[in-house]
Write an enzyme that holds these catalytic residues in place. Structure first.
Site, PDB file in Angstrom:
ATOM      1  N   LYS A   1       0.834  -1.197   0.000  1.00  0.00           N
ATOM      2  CA  LYS A   1       0.000   0.000   0.000  1.00  0.00           C
ATOM      3  C   LYS A   1       0.882   1.265   0.000  1.00  0.00           C
ATOM      4  O   LYS A   1       0.586   2.236  -0.696  1.00  0.00           O
ATOM      5  CB  LYS A   1      -0.965  -0.010   1.190  1.00  0.00           C
ATOM      6  CG  LYS A   1      -2.104  -1.052   1.014  1.00  0.00           C
ATOM      7  CD  LYS A   1      -3.202  -0.857   2.027  1.00  0.00           C
ATOM      8  CE  LYS A   1      -4.270  -1.931   2.049  1.00  0.00           C
ATOM      9  NZ  LYS A   1      -5.145  -2.002   0.904  1.00  0.00           N
TER      10      LYS A   1
ATOM     11  N   SER B   1      -9.419  -2.805   5.224  1.00  0.00           N
ATOM     12  CA  SER B   1     -10.407  -3.171   6.245  1.00  0.00           C
ATOM     13  C   SER B   1      -9.780  -3.284   7.626  1.00  0.00           C
ATOM     14  O   SER B   1     -10.488  -3.242   8.612  1.00  0.00           O
ATOM     15  CB  SER B   1     -11.095  -4.505   5.939  1.00  0.00           C
ATOM     16  OG  SER B   1     -10.699  -5.073   4.768  1.00  0.00           O
TER      17      SER B   1
ATOM     18  N   HIS C   1     -14.085   2.977   3.144  1.00  0.00           N
ATOM     19  CA  HIS C   1     -14.202   1.527   3.299  1.00  0.00           C
ATOM     20  C   HIS C   1     -15.529   1.038   2.719  1.00  0.00           C
ATOM     21  O   HIS C   1     -16.593   1.326   3.263  1.00  0.00           O
ATOM     22  CB  HIS C   1     -14.094   1.183   4.792  1.00  0.00           C
ATOM     23  CG  HIS C   1     -14.147  -0.270   5.093  1.00  0.00           C
ATOM     24  ND1 HIS C   1     -14.785  -0.780   6.189  1.00  0.00           N
ATOM     25  CD2 HIS C   1     -13.640  -1.334   4.440  1.00  0.00           C
ATOM     26  CE1 HIS C   1     -14.660  -2.089   6.205  1.00  0.00           C
ATOM     27  NE2 HIS C   1     -13.979  -2.453   5.138  1.00  0.00           N
TER      28      HIS C   1
HETATM   29  P1  NAD Z   1      -7.951  -8.783  -4.222  1.00  0.00           P
HETATM   30  O1  NAD Z   1      -6.823  -9.678  -3.894  1.00  0.00           O
HETATM   31  O2  NAD Z   1      -9.160  -9.343  -4.894  1.00  0.00           O
HETATM   32  O3  NAD Z   1      -7.430  -7.592  -5.132  1.00  0.00           O
HETATM   33  C1  NAD Z   1      -6.240  -6.898  -4.936  1.00  0.00           C
HETATM   34  C2  NAD Z   1      -5.750  -6.455  -6.292  1.00  0.00           C
HETATM   35  O4  NAD Z   1      -4.665  -5.568  -6.110  1.00  0.00           O
HETATM   36  C3  NAD Z   1      -5.256  -7.605  -7.165  1.00  0.00           C
HETATM   37  O5  NAD Z   1      -5.902  -7.554  -8.420  1.00  0.00           O
HETATM   38  C4  NAD Z   1      -3.768  -7.337  -7.284  1.00  0.00           C
HETATM   39  O6  NAD Z   1      -3.238  -7.753  -8.525  1.00  0.00           O
HETATM   40  C5  NAD Z   1      -3.725  -5.836  -7.116  1.00  0.00           C
HETATM   41  N1  NAD Z   1      -2.411  -5.350  -6.714  1.00  0.00           N
HETATM   42  C6  NAD Z   1      -1.593  -5.861  -5.779  1.00  0.00           C
HETATM   43  N2  NAD Z   1      -0.459  -5.136  -5.704  1.00  0.00           N
HETATM   44  C7  NAD Z   1      -0.561  -4.141  -6.603  1.00  0.00           C
HETATM   45  C8  NAD Z   1       0.275  -3.064  -7.012  1.00  0.00           C
HETATM   46  N3  NAD Z   1       1.466  -2.873  -6.432  1.00  0.00           N
HETATM   47  N4  NAD Z   1      -0.163  -2.227  -7.948  1.00  0.00           N
HETATM   48  C9  NAD Z   1      -1.369  -2.416  -8.525  1.00  0.00           C
HETATM   49  N5  NAD Z   1      -2.198  -3.430  -8.197  1.00  0.00           N
HETATM   50  C10 NAD Z   1      -1.806  -4.266  -7.245  1.00  0.00           C
HETATM   51  O7  NAD Z   1      -8.352  -8.078  -2.862  1.00  0.00           O
HETATM   52  P2  NAD Z   1      -9.720  -7.358  -2.468  1.00  0.00           P
HETATM   53  O8  NAD Z   1     -10.582  -8.346  -1.756  1.00  0.00           O
HETATM   54  O9  NAD Z   1     -10.248  -6.625  -3.637  1.00  0.00           O
HETATM   55  O10 NAD Z   1      -9.223  -6.330  -1.360  1.00  0.00           O
HETATM   56  C11 NAD Z   1      -8.528  -5.172  -1.681  1.00  0.00           C
HETATM   57  C12 NAD Z   1      -8.511  -4.243  -0.484  1.00  0.00           C
HETATM   58  O11 NAD Z   1      -9.841  -3.980  -0.050  1.00  0.00           O
HETATM   59  C13 NAD Z   1      -7.790  -4.775   0.740  1.00  0.00           C
HETATM   60  O12 NAD Z   1      -7.149  -3.712   1.387  1.00  0.00           O
HETATM   61  C14 NAD Z   1      -8.900  -5.330   1.593  1.00  0.00           C
HETATM   62  O13 NAD Z   1      -8.583  -5.352   2.962  1.00  0.00           O
HETATM   63  C15 NAD Z   1      -9.985  -4.317   1.315  1.00  0.00           C
HETATM   64  N6  NAD Z   1     -11.364  -4.793   1.542  1.00  0.00           N
HETATM   65  C16 NAD Z   1     -11.741  -6.031   1.193  1.00  0.00           C
HETATM   66  C17 NAD Z   1     -13.052  -6.440   1.397  1.00  0.00           C
HETATM   67  C18 NAD Z   1     -13.522  -7.798   0.979  1.00  0.00           C
HETATM   68  O14 NAD Z   1     -14.611  -8.200   1.360  1.00  0.00           O
HETATM   69  N7  NAD Z   1     -12.754  -8.524   0.183  1.00  0.00           N
HETATM   70  C19 NAD Z   1     -13.974  -5.552   1.972  1.00  0.00           C
HETATM   71  C20 NAD Z   1     -13.553  -4.266   2.297  1.00  0.00           C
HETATM   72  C21 NAD Z   1     -12.250  -3.897   2.084  1.00  0.00           C
END
Ligand code: NAD
Length: 733
Positions: free
Chosen positions: A421, A443, A464
């Site tokens: 991040k 999250s 969020h």
């Molecule tokens: P995910 O793994 O589905 O997606 C993450 C994406 O980020 C992937 O496509 C990956 O290729 C990309 N990525 C990783 N490193 C990168 C970089 N350096 N540059 C560009 N892209 C990059 O994850 P997600 O479930 O979509 O979660 C993403 C964020 O949202 C996390 O911080 C998570 O905590 C938060 N979140 C998730 C949920 C949930 O229910 N899954 C709910 C709320 C918040």
């Protein structure tokens, strides 16, 4: 200035045009009701007038009743609010009944003046009830228009005659989707459902209404229930078919509501009892049930949270007073499940989006996710090919950060990893304008820590979203220690653009929603370890009106995510970590590869296609079920207090600044018993004294996590409520 205008044309057609000055949508007030009454009197008394058109000067007909009216009647009524509410409801019935009888001779049913309702657009609540009292309803074929009676969704039921009229028009069973589910229907479907009579081209609406008024005969304007020998369609309660209908409907309502929504029960009673008596008596019965619902604390709490406060938050009740921050170009970093969803909702709201991922295929997959949602919409006839092309045209999927140039807001949704991040924050900030706001969708990671990677921490904030992004209506906005007002305003303006509901909270572990959900899940898992029958745990939750029991919820969100959060929390808290008993179960499940729905195996068993079968039978072997089981109420108290006390602590800690946000956020974020109006409303309903007693009992039996917070004890000692002490802001909104 009046809400209605009155005119009579050369052919003797009177037109009542509803056009509330200074508002984009008509809503009914006490004064406007009196105007309708006076205008109907005038038209009926004027021999020149042959008939009446009721229409709107706006693109829509009406949004419904101004629900503040009901609150003010209650407040003005002193010690007899039920009487005042009943009298108000009955006076509404009298006005609409006068319109419906339209001056006809009550014996011969002749000599009345035809009344048509010409609906240019959307029509809801009391607007629909006014239309139902007319003799004919003609609606413009307007693709955005819908008509219905959505009162049930805010804890009420249609109490302006809509329940009695519509159930008598189509029968109790056919009326159920509109009355009991609050479905709003497009013109063609509304015609099929018998809510309206005709659909015409918008430009022909008034012409057709006049034609009908001038051609209508005496027979055209007598309602079926005013004719001799009328029988309820589908059968009245003591008719064999009707008997089956009402038995079935009762079971269906109970199955759907678990008996916790007073409005659904009252609605059914009004229809059932009303069907046994003449129409005017049925209206009185409807008014009595309506009054009983208005007097029920659950209904007031639902109206307050789901209507008044939700709207106040959407309109920016807690928005800092800074200039408009409408988002023009959004950058989304990470095109995974969340990033793709965020890109879709933004593009769908007309915002230009740059969607970035580490690899082009991943970015493209993110854009394809948006395409998938649009395709589903097209299949259901909700999205046109042009709209799909337009929305997709707004999303640029790329790996190149240079495309972020000119973005005024970034939402980062890359892996949940501090370093990753921090890396994307620096890369984006090198390109975006100095004034841009940077938001993270994390999250679990503290916003203030993530902000350290930013050169402009006052422009750094948490936004969020909940999964699935296109369906979940809540967005939690989190202020870091240094977050400034402009960033908060930007986040709020963005949430308004995408038509979701925001809450604004301060930075603390799990923010607000997850902070409350995790203890709910954990309490369920703890009980499995203690030998409580898993079915009892799940049913205790659904009988409280929770959409999912804690075990089903953890299956849905995935058990390995639970494991990950538990490990991270333990690492952060060290010896103070209180959830070892939970982890023993959670880790054992994960070790067996039972990761929840995604692995078709969790606390529940699933079939080959992923369909949920029932609780996994082996649970009882691994964690033997005790011979003596706790009372249902005891299990419910544990599940309820696990979440509610966390909400109170969030308020004490200053994570929550406004109890309205706590209540609205809980219902929209994780489906917290909507009938209760939210955790604070629930505590107000049972009373702080009773809540403290429950906590004391639970603390003695299960430990310090149930200790009543100081604030709750203080309210109990002073005989106060949360809304009494903290609701000033809520009242002002
Ligand atoms: P995910 O793994 O589905 O997606 C993450 C994406 O980020 C992937 O496509 C990956 O290729 C990309 N990525 C990783 N490193 C990168 C970089 N350096 N540059 C560009 N892209 C990059 O994850 P997600 O479930 O979509 O979660 C993403 C964020 O949202 C996390 O911080 C998570 O905590 C938060 N979140 C998730 C949920 C949930 O229910 N899954 C709910 C709320 C918040």
């Amino acid at each position: 200035m009046s809400d209605f205008t009155y005119s009579v044309d050369a052919d003797g057609v009177a037109t009542l045009t509803w056009d509330v000055p200074g508002k984009s949508m008509n809503v009914m007030t006490r004064e406007a009701f009196a105007e309708v009454s006076a205008m109907v009197d005038k038209a009926l008394a004027d021999d020149r007038v042959k008939g009446i058109i009721v229409t709107s000067g706006k693109k829509d007909f009406a949004g419904g009743m101004d629900l503040n009216v009901l609150a003010s009647i209650r407040e003005e009524a002193g010690d007899n609010p039920a009487r005042a509410l009943f009298d108000f409801t009955m006076s509404g019935h009298r006005i609409l009944r006068k319109l419906e009888r339209a001056g006809m001779d009550p014996k011969t049913l002749k000599g009345g003046k035809p009344v048509v309702c010409a609906l240019p657009g959307t029509c809801a609540g009391i607007g629909t009830e006014l239309a139902l009292a007319c003799h004919r309803r003609i609606m413009a074929d307007n693709p955005k228009a819908k008509i219905g009676l959505p009162e049930i969704l805010v804890g009420l039921f249609p109490g302006g005659g809509g329940t009695t009229r519509y159930s008598r028009m189509v029968g109790a069973m056919a009326a159920a989707p509109v009355l009991l589910e609050g479905k709003m229907l497009e013109p063609a479907k509304a015609k099929a459902a018998g809510l309206i009579d005709e659909v015409v081209a918008p430009e022909d609406l008034l012409k057709r209404a006049r034609e009908w008024v001038l051609a209508a005969t005496d027979a055209d304007i007598v309602k079926p229930w005013d004719q001799k020998g009328w029988k309820m369609p589908g059968g009245a309660p003591y008719h064999p078919a009707g008997f089956m209908t009402f038995v079935g409907a009762n079971a269906m309502v109970h199955g759907k509501t678990q008996g916790v929504y007073p409005a659904a029960k009252a609605l059914l009673s009004a229809v059932y009892e009303g069907a046994l008596v003449p129409f005017d008596t049925a209206l009185t019965i409807e008014a009595r049930w309506f009054t009983s619902v208005l007097m029920n604390p659950s209904s007031s709490a639902m109206i307050r949270s789901l209507f008044l406060n939700k709207e106040a938050l959407e309109k920016g009740a807690n928005r800092p007073k800074v200039a408009d921050q409408t988002v023009r170009k959004l950058g989304v970093l990470g095109a995974g499940m969340m990033g793709a969803g965020i890109a879709y909702v933004a593009a769908n709201a007309g915002i230009e989006v740059v969607l970035i991922d580490a690899a082009q295929e991943a970015a493209d997959r993110g854009k394809a996710h948006a395409e998938g949602i649009l395709d589903k919409g097209m299949k259901r006839g909700k999205v046109t090919a042009e709209k799909k092309a337009e929305v997709l045209g707004r999303i640029t999927a790329t790996t190149g950060y240079a495309a972020l140039e000119g973005c005024d807001l970034i939402v980062e949704a890359v892996f949940e990893d501090m370093k990753v991040k921090a890396g994307v924050t620096a890369e984006a900030e090198a390109v975006i304008p100095a004034t841009a706001i940077f938001a993270t969708n994390t999250s679990t990671l503290p916003i203030s820590d993530l902000a350290k990677a930013s050169k402009r921490p006052e422009q750094f904030i948490g936004i969020h979203f909940f999964s699935p992004v296109d369906k979940m209506m809540l967005v939690e906005i989190i202020k870091g220690a240094k977050t400034g007002d402009t960033a908060v305003a930007k986040a709020l303006d963005f949430v308004r653009q995408i038509r979701k509901t925001p809450i604004v909270v301060n930075d603390a572990r799990f923010f607000f929603a997850n902070r409350c959900i995790i203890p709910y899940i954990n309490e369920g898992i703890r009980m499995v370890a203690e030998g409580v029958e898993p079915a009892l745990i799940e049913h205790a939750a659904t009988l409280l009106g929770f959409p999912l029991g804690p075990l089903q919820l953890v299956d849905e969100t995935s058990i390995d995510l639970g494991v990950k959060i538990a490990r991270a929390t333990k690492a952060a808290m060290g010896d103070a970590y209180p959830d070892g008993a939970v982890d023993a179960v959670l880790f054992a499940m994960a070790d067996r590869g039972r990761l929840g729905r995604k692995s078709s195996a969790g606390f529940y068993a699933y079939d080959d296609k992923g369909g949920r079968l029932g609780l996994w039978e082996e649970l009882g072997t691994i964690w033997p079920v005790s011979d003596t089981q706790p009372d249902l109420a005891h299990v419910q108290h544990r599940l309820m207090m696990a979440q509610v006390l966390e909400a109170v602590r969030a308020l004490e800690d200053g994570v929550l600044e406004d109890i309205r946000e706590g209540d609205v956020g809980a219902i929209l974020g994780w489906g917290f018993a909507p009938w209760s109006g939210g955790p604070f409303s629930w505590l107000d309903i049972i009373g702080a004294g009773k809540a403290v007693d429950i906590c004391d009992g639970l603390e003695a039996a299960h430990g310090a996590r149930f200790a009543a917070p100081k604030l709750l004890r203080d309210l109990a000692a002073k005989g106060q409520t949360f809304y009494g002490r903290f609701g000033t802001a809520a009242k002002a909104a």
